[in-house]
Design an enzyme around this catalytic site. Structure first.
Site, PDB file in Angstrom:
ATOM      1  N   HIS A  85       0.825  -1.211   0.000  1.00  0.00           N
ATOM      2  CA  HIS A  85       0.000   0.000   0.000  1.00  0.00           C
ATOM      3  C   HIS A  85       0.864   1.269   0.000  1.00  0.00           C
ATOM      4  CE1 HIS A  85      -3.717   2.280   1.041  1.00  0.00           C
ATOM      5  NE2 HIS A  85      -2.853   3.078   1.653  1.00  0.00           N
ATOM      6  N   GLU A  86       1.821   1.316   0.915  1.00  0.00           N
ATOM      7  CA  GLU A  86       2.650   2.515   1.020  1.00  0.00           C
ATOM      8  C   GLU A  86       3.602   2.663  -0.160  1.00  0.00           C
ATOM      9  OE1 GLU A  86       1.855   4.711   3.043  1.00  0.00           O
ATOM     10  OE2 GLU A  86       0.504   3.502   4.266  1.00  0.00           O
ATOM     11  N   HIS A 137       1.795   4.714  -2.744  1.00  0.00           N
ATOM     12  CA  HIS A 137       1.910   6.158  -2.499  1.00  0.00           C
ATOM     13  C   HIS A 137       3.320   6.664  -2.834  1.00  0.00           C
ATOM     14  CE1 HIS A 137      -2.024   6.350  -0.756  1.00  0.00           C
ATOM     15  NE2 HIS A 137      -1.724   5.652   0.323  1.00  0.00           N
TER      16      HIS A 137
END
Length: 429
Positions: A21-22, A25
């Site tokens: 997920h990170e 980003h």
């Protein structure tokens, strides 16, 4: 020991999802040349890490979560000058990576072992739970479901989705019986254990053992994964609920299981053991059962297509579930928290890699959809605020943003407290 195993496998599962997920980003931010100050696995004080370029890659004290800190992302930051569409893409990249992870995992599993479950239109009812909503409405074993509400020639998957999302709401079920077409109205009840609708019926299928827990009665009796269950206590088995009902109502008395393995029939006597499942004690023999499937290996394009299809259907079901909670057709008690996820992680890891990676794909998809909800502090809330600003063609005031994010934080903490209470109450029965 089991608790420690559950915690370990939960940390591995959560860690993979947070990392992916990170990274979404982070990569999106680097694509637009946005300065990333920190990439943290966990929250709170920094424990250890390393610096590469302008980014501090760190492990923090509270490992449950993670974040990417970028210049200009905080409300009122003077450096928040990047175009809103770029910030929107960066916010969406995290959930998008979780969706990609779910698709990639399932596609990989399907290339090795794809369960080809017969799913015919107009399925036949194989079992009706006594005194259930289906039984009271007049559904009988052998009835063929030819239409459910507006869906003509449904598969049992369509029937099941309609059932779980319609607690307290009548369903129009057209069946054929002895060549005659009949309309029966079934109103599923809210199952207090699962929090979803339950009608009490099952599709007619050959039923096989999907998994056998070690050191449990079934394993000790010699039952193996892949065995087809012919009968239990003399009752023919054509549906998974029937197996559970016969065993759970045995009162601990031995049950006689007739099974088929490689074309040869065998008979064993299994004495159920009292086990705790979902916070309640029940008689179990230590097997998971499923409709008989044929496993095949799919080529890459077909595996990806099937993975996309199944993830899309799962996402639709999650949306219907959340909508059902809002409309009070489904109970929020069915939400699973970190304690339950830890239990599921340990159970699936002990069952094998296929089960564990399947759980990882499911949780990753759930995390993506949850993050896309329009709740301030989540990615969906950030995206919503950016869209509002794009339509207004100006930034919202710092005061408004701070108030919205505080409200979102309080709501999120309330949800966390609720799911933790949910998990603990289930464990306590």
């Amino acid at each position: 020991m089991v608790i420690l195993q559950n915690i370990w496998w939960a940390l591995v599962l959560i860690g993979i999802m947070i990392l992916i997920h990170e990274l979404g980003h982070y990569w999106a931010a680097r694509l637009f040349d946005v300065k990333v100050e920190a990439f943290s696995f966990g929250f709170g004080p920094r424990l250890f890490g390393f610096r590469r370029g302008e980014t501090d890659f760190r492990f923090s004290a509270v490992l449950f979560g993670g974040y990417v800190k970028m210049v200009g992302e905080q409300p009122g930051d003077e450096n928040a000058s990047d175009p809103r569409w770029q910030r929107l893409v960066i916010a969406f990249a995290g959930p998008a990576m979780n969706i990609f992870l779910a698709i990639a995992i399932l596609a990989g599993l399907f290339m090795v072992r794809f369960p080809k479950i017969p799913s015919t239109p107009s399925p036949e009812v194989g079992y009706v739970v006594p005194d259930s909503a289906a039984a009271k409405a007049g559904i009988e074993e052998g009835d063929r479901v030819v239409q459910i509400d507006d869906k003509v020639n449904p598969t049992w998957e369509d029937v099941a989705i309609k059932e779980v999302s319609s607690a307290g709401h009548p369903i129009s079920v057209w069946i054929t019986r002895n060549g005659e077409r009949k309309l029966i109205t079934v109103t599923p009840v809210l199952d207090p254990k699962t929090g979803v609708g339950f009608a009490g019926w099952g599709e007619r299928n050959d039923i096989q053992i999907a998994g056998v827990l070690p050191n449990q009665p079934a394993a000790q009796a010699g039952l193996q994964p892949g065995d087809t269950i012919v009968s239990v206590n003399g009752q023919p088995i054509r549906s998974t609920p029937k197996v559970h009902d016969i065993v759970s109502s045995s009162g601990g008395n031995p049950v006689t299981v007739v099974y088929s393995r490689n074309g040869t029939q065998g008979t064993v006597t299994v004495k159920p053991a009292l086990s705790k499942a979902d916070g309640a004690e029940k008689w179990m023999i230590g097997v998971s059962v499923e409709p008989r499937v044929v496993f095949v290996s799919l080529p890459l394009p077909q595996a990806i297509a099937e993975s996309v299809r199944q993830n899309a259907k799962s996402a639709t079901l999650i949306y219907q579930f959340l909508r059902g909670i809002v409309e009070r057709r489904m109970s929020p008690k069915s939400l699973e928290g970190p304690i339950r996820i830890a239990q599921l992680s340990g159970e699936s890891a002990r069952e094998g890699p296929t089960a564990y990676f399947g759980l990882l794909a499911m949780v990753s998809l759930n995390l993506a959809i949850f993050n896309l909800l329009p709740i301030p502090i989540l990615d969906g809330g950030v995206i919503l605020l950016l869209i509002v600003e794009m339509f207004m063609r100006r930034d919202l005031s710092l005061r408004v943003k701070e108030a919205v994010f505080k409200l979102g934080f309080v709501f999120l903490m309330a949800v966390v407290a609720f799911v933790l209470y949910n998990d603990i109450s289930k464990l306590a029965g």
